[in-house]
Every structure is written in structure tokens, then in C-alpha cells.
Write a protein that holds these residues in place. Sequence first.
Motif, PDB file in Angstrom:
ATOM      1  N   GLU A   1      16.870  51.229  29.151  1.00  0.00           N
ATOM      2  CA  GLU A   1      17.614  51.930  30.198  1.00  0.00           C
ATOM      3  C   GLU A   1      18.307  50.953  31.136  1.00  0.00           C
ATOM      4  O   GLU A   1      19.406  51.212  31.615  1.00  0.00           O
ATOM      5  CB  GLU A   1      16.685  52.851  30.993  1.00  0.00           C
ATOM      6  CG  GLU A   1      16.082  53.981  30.171  1.00  0.00           C
ATOM      7  CD  GLU A   1      17.120  55.008  29.736  1.00  0.00           C
ATOM      8  OE1 GLU A   1      18.138  55.158  30.424  1.00  0.00           O
ATOM      9  OE2 GLU A   1      16.903  55.658  28.697  1.00  0.00           O
TER      10      GLU A   1
ATOM     11  N   TRP B   1      16.601  54.261  36.701  1.00  0.00           N
ATOM     12  CA  TRP B   1      17.907  54.309  36.034  1.00  0.00           C
ATOM     13  C   TRP B   1      18.419  55.730  35.927  1.00  0.00           C
ATOM     14  O   TRP B   1      19.573  55.953  35.578  1.00  0.00           O
ATOM     15  CB  TRP B   1      17.838  53.640  34.658  1.00  0.00           C
ATOM     16  CG  TRP B   1      17.298  52.260  34.771  1.00  0.00           C
ATOM     17  CD1 TRP B   1      16.121  51.805  34.260  1.00  0.00           C
ATOM     18  CD2 TRP B   1      17.874  51.161  35.479  1.00  0.00           C
ATOM     19  NE1 TRP B   1      15.933  50.494  34.613  1.00  0.00           N
ATOM     20  CE2 TRP B   1      16.991  50.072  35.359  1.00  0.00           C
ATOM     21  CE3 TRP B   1      19.054  50.992  36.208  1.00  0.00           C
ATOM     22  CZ2 TRP B   1      17.245  48.835  35.940  1.00  0.00           C
ATOM     23  CZ3 TRP B   1      19.300  49.769  36.781  1.00  0.00           C
ATOM     24  CH2 TRP B   1      18.410  48.702  36.647  1.00  0.00           C
ATOM     25  N   ARG B   2      17.602  56.716  36.197  1.00  0.00           N
ATOM     26  CA  ARG B   2      18.099  58.090  36.149  1.00  0.00           C
ATOM     27  C   ARG B   2      18.791  58.479  37.445  1.00  0.00           C
ATOM     28  O   ARG B   2      19.394  59.547  37.522  1.00  0.00           O
ATOM     29  CB  ARG B   2      16.941  59.050  35.888  1.00  0.00           C
ATOM     30  CG  ARG B   2      16.246  58.758  34.576  1.00  0.00           C
ATOM     31  CD  ARG B   2      15.642  59.977  33.988  1.00  0.00           C
ATOM     32  NE  ARG B   2      16.671  60.947  33.647  1.00  0.00           N
ATOM     33  CZ  ARG B   2      16.411  62.107  33.095  1.00  0.00           C
ATOM     34  NH1 ARG B   2      15.176  62.447  32.848  1.00  0.00           N
ATOM     35  NH2 ARG B   2      17.377  62.942  32.793  1.00  0.00           N
TER      36      ARG B   2
ATOM     37  N   ASN C   1      11.025  50.909  35.565  1.00  0.00           N
ATOM     38  CA  ASN C   1      12.053  50.471  34.628  1.00  0.00           C
ATOM     39  C   ASN C   1      12.151  51.422  33.453  1.00  0.00           C
ATOM     40  O   ASN C   1      13.008  51.304  32.599  1.00  0.00           O
ATOM     41  CB  ASN C   1      11.706  49.065  34.126  1.00  0.00           C
ATOM     42  CG  ASN C   1      12.845  48.405  33.382  1.00  0.00           C
ATOM     43  OD1 ASN C   1      13.995  48.767  33.551  1.00  0.00           O
ATOM     44  ND2 ASN C   1      12.507  47.437  32.545  1.00  0.00           N
ATOM     45  N   ASP C   2      11.268  52.394  33.401  1.00  0.00           N
ATOM     46  CA  ASP C   2      11.156  53.270  32.250  1.00  0.00           C
ATOM     47  C   ASP C   2      12.270  54.307  32.226  1.00  0.00           C
ATOM     48  O   ASP C   2      13.089  54.370  33.127  1.00  0.00           O
ATOM     49  CB  ASP C   2       9.784  53.950  32.288  1.00  0.00           C
ATOM     50  CG  ASP C   2       9.329  54.307  30.891  1.00  0.00           C
ATOM     51  OD1 ASP C   2       9.691  53.578  29.963  1.00  0.00           O
ATOM     52  OD2 ASP C   2       8.639  55.321  30.743  1.00  0.00           O
ATOM     53  N   LYS C   3      12.276  55.128  31.182  1.00  0.00           N
ATOM     54  CA  LYS C   3      13.380  56.072  31.038  1.00  0.00           C
ATOM     55  C   LYS C   3      13.381  57.156  32.114  1.00  0.00           C
ATOM     56  O   LYS C   3      14.427  57.723  32.405  1.00  0.00           O
ATOM     57  CB  LYS C   3      13.395  56.677  29.631  1.00  0.00           C
ATOM     58  CG  LYS C   3      12.362  57.726  29.331  1.00  0.00           C
ATOM     59  CD  LYS C   3      12.667  58.284  27.947  1.00  0.00           C
ATOM     60  CE  LYS C   3      11.779  59.417  27.477  1.00  0.00           C
ATOM     61  NZ  LYS C   3      10.654  59.822  28.260  1.00  0.00           N
ATOM     62  N   ASP C   4      12.238  57.431  32.724  1.00  0.00           N
ATOM     63  CA  ASP C   4      12.213  58.400  33.819  1.00  0.00           C
ATOM     64  C   ASP C   4      12.221  57.708  35.179  1.00  0.00           C
ATOM     65  O   ASP C   4      11.937  58.329  36.198  1.00  0.00           O
ATOM     66  CB  ASP C   4      10.972  59.291  33.712  1.00  0.00           C
ATOM     67  CG  ASP C   4      11.021  60.154  32.479  1.00  0.00           C
ATOM     68  OD1 ASP C   4      12.111  60.665  32.180  1.00  0.00           O
ATOM     69  OD2 ASP C   4       9.994  60.291  31.794  1.00  0.00           O
TER      70      ASP C   4
ATOM     71  N   ARG D   1      10.262  71.189  32.362  1.00  0.00           N
ATOM     72  CA  ARG D   1       9.766  69.815  32.201  1.00  0.00           C
ATOM     73  C   ARG D   1       9.102  69.220  33.429  1.00  0.00           C
ATOM     74  O   ARG D   1       9.593  68.260  34.015  1.00  0.00           O
ATOM     75  CB  ARG D   1      10.919  68.896  31.775  1.00  0.00           C
ATOM     76  CG  ARG D   1      11.534  69.266  30.461  1.00  0.00           C
ATOM     77  CD  ARG D   1      12.802  68.503  30.207  1.00  0.00           C
ATOM     78  NE  ARG D   1      12.578  67.068  30.145  1.00  0.00           N
ATOM     79  CZ  ARG D   1      12.153  66.438  29.079  1.00  0.00           C
ATOM     80  NH1 ARG D   1      11.931  67.085  27.979  1.00  0.00           N
ATOM     81  NH2 ARG D   1      11.969  65.152  29.109  1.00  0.00           N
TER      82      ARG D   1
ATOM     83  N   ILE E   1       6.935  49.987  35.797  1.00  0.00           N
ATOM     84  CA  ILE E   1       6.790  51.441  35.720  1.00  0.00           C
ATOM     85  C   ILE E   1       8.127  52.126  35.994  1.00  0.00           C
ATOM     86  O   ILE E   1       8.526  53.063  35.296  1.00  0.00           O
ATOM     87  CB  ILE E   1       5.726  51.925  36.731  1.00  0.00           C
ATOM     88  CG1 ILE E   1       4.346  51.420  36.314  1.00  0.00           C
ATOM     89  CG2 ILE E   1       5.718  53.435  36.845  1.00  0.00           C
ATOM     90  CD1 ILE E   1       3.282  51.611  37.371  1.00  0.00           C
TER      91      ILE E   1
ATOM     92  N   ARG F   1       6.278  67.026  35.512  1.00  0.00           N
ATOM     93  CA  ARG F   1       5.469  65.832  35.267  1.00  0.00           C
ATOM     94  C   ARG F   1       3.994  66.190  35.347  1.00  0.00           C
ATOM     95  O   ARG F   1       3.570  66.903  36.260  1.00  0.00           O
ATOM     96  CB  ARG F   1       5.812  64.778  36.316  1.00  0.00           C
ATOM     97  CG  ARG F   1       4.934  63.549  36.294  1.00  0.00           C
ATOM     98  CD  ARG F   1       5.471  62.524  37.258  1.00  0.00           C
ATOM     99  NE  ARG F   1       6.600  61.805  36.685  1.00  0.00           N
ATOM    100  CZ  ARG F   1       6.454  60.706  35.956  1.00  0.00           C
ATOM    101  NH1 ARG F   1       5.274  60.197  35.713  1.00  0.00           N
ATOM    102  NH2 ARG F   1       7.508  60.100  35.467  1.00  0.00           N
TER     103      ARG F   1
ATOM    104  N   GLN G   1      10.412  65.324  34.932  1.00  0.00           N
ATOM    105  CA  GLN G   1       9.709  64.121  34.506  1.00  0.00           C
ATOM    106  C   GLN G   1      10.249  62.880  35.217  1.00  0.00           C
ATOM    107  O   GLN G   1       9.585  61.848  35.243  1.00  0.00           O
ATOM    108  CB  GLN G   1       9.859  63.932  32.999  1.00  0.00           C
ATOM    109  CG  GLN G   1       9.558  65.201  32.231  1.00  0.00           C
ATOM    110  CD  GLN G   1       8.536  64.996  31.163  1.00  0.00           C
ATOM    111  OE1 GLN G   1       8.514  63.988  30.485  1.00  0.00           O
ATOM    112  NE2 GLN G   1       7.680  65.966  31.005  1.00  0.00           N
ATOM    113  N   TYR G   2      11.436  62.995  35.776  1.00  0.00           N
ATOM    114  CA  TYR G   2      12.002  61.921  36.582  1.00  0.00           C
ATOM    115  C   TYR G   2      11.065  61.670  37.770  1.00  0.00           C
ATOM    116  O   TYR G   2      10.578  62.601  38.391  1.00  0.00           O
ATOM    117  CB  TYR G   2      13.392  62.352  37.055  1.00  0.00           C
ATOM    118  CG  TYR G   2      14.041  61.446  38.073  1.00  0.00           C
ATOM    119  CD1 TYR G   2      14.011  60.070  37.919  1.00  0.00           C
ATOM    120  CD2 TYR G   2      14.693  61.976  39.175  1.00  0.00           C
ATOM    121  CE1 TYR G   2      14.612  59.248  38.855  1.00  0.00           C
ATOM    122  CE2 TYR G   2      15.296  61.158  40.112  1.00  0.00           C
ATOM    123  CZ  TYR G   2      15.252  59.797  39.948  1.00  0.00           C
ATOM    124  OH  TYR G   2      15.846  58.995  40.881  1.00  0.00           O
ATOM    125  N   PHE G   3      10.821  60.395  38.071  1.00  0.00           N
ATOM    126  CA  PHE G   3       9.911  60.073  39.171  1.00  0.00           C
ATOM    127  C   PHE G   3      10.354  60.710  40.483  1.00  0.00           C
ATOM    128  O   PHE G   3       9.534  61.137  41.280  1.00  0.00           O
ATOM    129  CB  PHE G   3       9.832  58.550  39.357  1.00  0.00           C
ATOM    130  CG  PHE G   3       8.816  57.903  38.474  1.00  0.00           C
ATOM    131  CD1 PHE G   3       7.491  57.869  38.856  1.00  0.00           C
ATOM    132  CD2 PHE G   3       9.185  57.353  37.267  1.00  0.00           C
ATOM    133  CE1 PHE G   3       6.549  57.281  38.039  1.00  0.00           C
ATOM    134  CE2 PHE G   3       8.243  56.763  36.448  1.00  0.00           C
ATOM    135  CZ  PHE G   3       6.922  56.728  36.829  1.00  0.00           C
TER     136      PHE G   3
END
Lengths: 154, 254
Positions: A42, B220-221, B214-217, A27, B212, A29, B184-186
Motif C-alpha cells: 500500500e 494509506w486508506r 502500514n497495512d492495507k486498512d 464490514r 501496524i 472491525r 475495517q479501516y482503522f
Amino acid sequence: MATDIETTGSSAPYGPDNPAPVIEPPRARTSRTPKTTRTNFELYGWLFMRLSGIVLVVLVIGHLLIQLVLDGGVSKIGFAFVAGRWASPFWQTWDLIMLWLGMLHGANGLRTIINDYAERDSTRLWLKALLYTATVFTILLGTLVIFTFDPNIR
Amino acid sequence: MSSAVMDKAEAEAKQPASHLITATFRIRRFNPEVSEEASWEDFQLEIDPKERVLDALHQIKWEIDGTLTFRRSCAHGICGSDAMRINGRNRLACKTLIKDLNPDQPITVEAIKGLTLLKDLVVDMEPFFQAYRDVMPFLVTSGNEPTRERLQSAEDRERFDDTTKCILCAACTSSCPVFWNDGQYFGPAAIVNAHRFIFDSRDEAGEQRLEILNDKDGVWRCRTVFNCTEACPRGIEVTKAIQEVKRALITRRF
Ligand code: FES
């Protein structure tokens, strides 16, 4: 001077014109990675974990004390004991909140773990489907029992 | 390391005027033109323990095996091109002294994790820079361009001073266990560089960057593992910066 301590080279005919596939992580980016979805899901999930965690510490430790330690410990637990407690709306609410918070807290934690460790999209999908089904089933069943509990059942 | 000092003293007693020690470098090699698998290879060097790991890599490349491939440019901890995993920790080869690594045992050197391995110690940095670009790491303003510098008070500058130090070496991002499994995590580096502009009083797109992240990636990860803070060769408090972004997001909502 160089010594190979582990020779794993296979005999496949790789060469400059025919290189082996590079070693890729799961995965990556790319510029096509989904852009922002503009929801606060989230954020609320993260906050929920912190807040429910604090409440659960009180609820669960209280629950364990009552059930296992105080007043004779486990030996006192029986149908009559449970029936007696659930006759009071206070303990009904206590158990209901504990059930909902515990299940949602645990489910969100597992969702996070699936997001972190499941590499393929289909694995993610199936694990989450299983998780959500189990969570909804347990919450509904538990709620049903707390509300429709009949102490005179034989 | 005391044992290293002792060894050195012993070695000097045996052969006077020699400050060199024998160190083994165990390097994870990968060459897709030869094999599809990576494997460990040992190199023994006579080297001054006050030298850096980068010097050892140079010695190997220049004197033993010219095919050894790695990136480096400035050799002084500025450009950020030689982040690698040395003895299991992400560091810059040009800032790591051999005497700090216990050279009695083989010193392992491998590429940073979580990015596509291209050859030996070289990885594809593209996904890393994609995440960097995605947080808009540039000043955004509105209105007419001023005729002189945009002034800022010392306190306002201090607010984001720590995160201006980033050299984009990817040591933090590639030390993050969340990033290893989900690229995919920033990743910490992108968040650090967003932090640098979010808390800059002259910038006007902080809100957009927060959205930007605040998204799922996004932030918060982060599991506050602190690997990134430990890995940062510039001593940036990376996890703290990430937490500050989280706090900004929460206080913005409530
Ligand atoms: S070579 Fe530039 S940071 Fe190490």
C-alpha cells in the motif's frame, strides 16, 4: 407535543423478547480482523500514484497538444501521421510510458474505489478480477502494437 | 447567527422578559423492540437559544418522551460520550449551542454513522475501540523501570501535544467516508492515538505501530477528505496527524 412526520413502523410483532435486527454497517472491525501483513504494497501504491501522476501530467498534456492543438490540430491525424511519429524511438518510448503509467495509475485508482465502496467480499473479488483482466489485456495489446507496428501494412 | 439574534429581538418585543424561543428538534429514532426501521420524529421545545443541544435532549427525555435514548456523562466536552450528527455534522451535543444552529429550521439529530445502531442515538462503539486497541495506545519501554518520572524536554512534548487532546468520542472516525463503507479501516481516531505514541520520545514501540498502520486498512486508506479535522470537537488537526504518520512511514523506507 411529538409528531410523527414519517411513520414507517411495520406491523411485524417486535417486542422486548423479540427485537428487530439492529442496523449494522458493512464490514465492521472485530478482534478477528486480519492482522498486519507486513508488506509495503500500500505504501508503494500510494507513492506510485503521486509520482506517476506528476509524470502523466507532462506526458498527457504534451500528447494532447501535439495531437489536437499544434500544427493543424485533429485534421492532420491520419495513418501516415501516426506512422511518422512511431518511426522515432522517442515517440515510441513516450507512448509506451504513457500507456503503462496511465493504465496502472487508473487501475490502482479503481482498485482503491472498489476497496472503498464494494461492501461484500464476493463483489470485491469479481470487480477486481474484471479490473485486473482488463488492465493486463490493454497494456499487453498496446505494448504489442507499439513494438510490432508496421507502417507498410495494407 | 444574525437571523437568530433578530428573531430573539422580535420575540422579546412581543412578550417582554421571555428569552425562550421555539425550536424544532428532528430526531432519528430507532427502537428494535418496536420496529425494524428508523424514522424521524419531531419535538417542539420552548428553549433558551443559549442552551446546548444536550439540554434540549434532556428536556425531551425528562419532560416529553422518556424513551429517548442517548449517551452522555460529563456534559462538559470531556468524556466524549455524546458525539452525534447534528444538522448533518458530527459534534458533541454538550458543546453545541442552539443559537449556533439556526433554530428557525428543524435541527436534525441522529446517531453517528458507520457503527451499528442499537437504539435512537446509541451506537455500538466496540469496532471503534477495537481499532484503538489494535494500535497499542500505551507506553512501551524496555529496560529497568526508572525510580522517578521519565523526563522529557518541552520540545519533545510539543511534538505530539495536539494528539494528546483526543477524548475518543468517535466524531472523527464516524465522519470519515472511507470508514462509512469499510469499517475495517482503522479510522482517524486510532491513527491519532497511534501518533500520540509514535512521536513520543519516551516510547519505544513507534516502529511497531508504524508497521501496524502500514497495512492495507491503515493510513494509506486516508483520502485527505478533512471531514475528521472539521468534526473534531477538540480542534485536533486530525488529517495533519495522519499525514505525519504517512511521512514517517515513507522517510523510514527511503
Ligand atoms: S457528555 Fe461528556 S463529552 Fe459531551
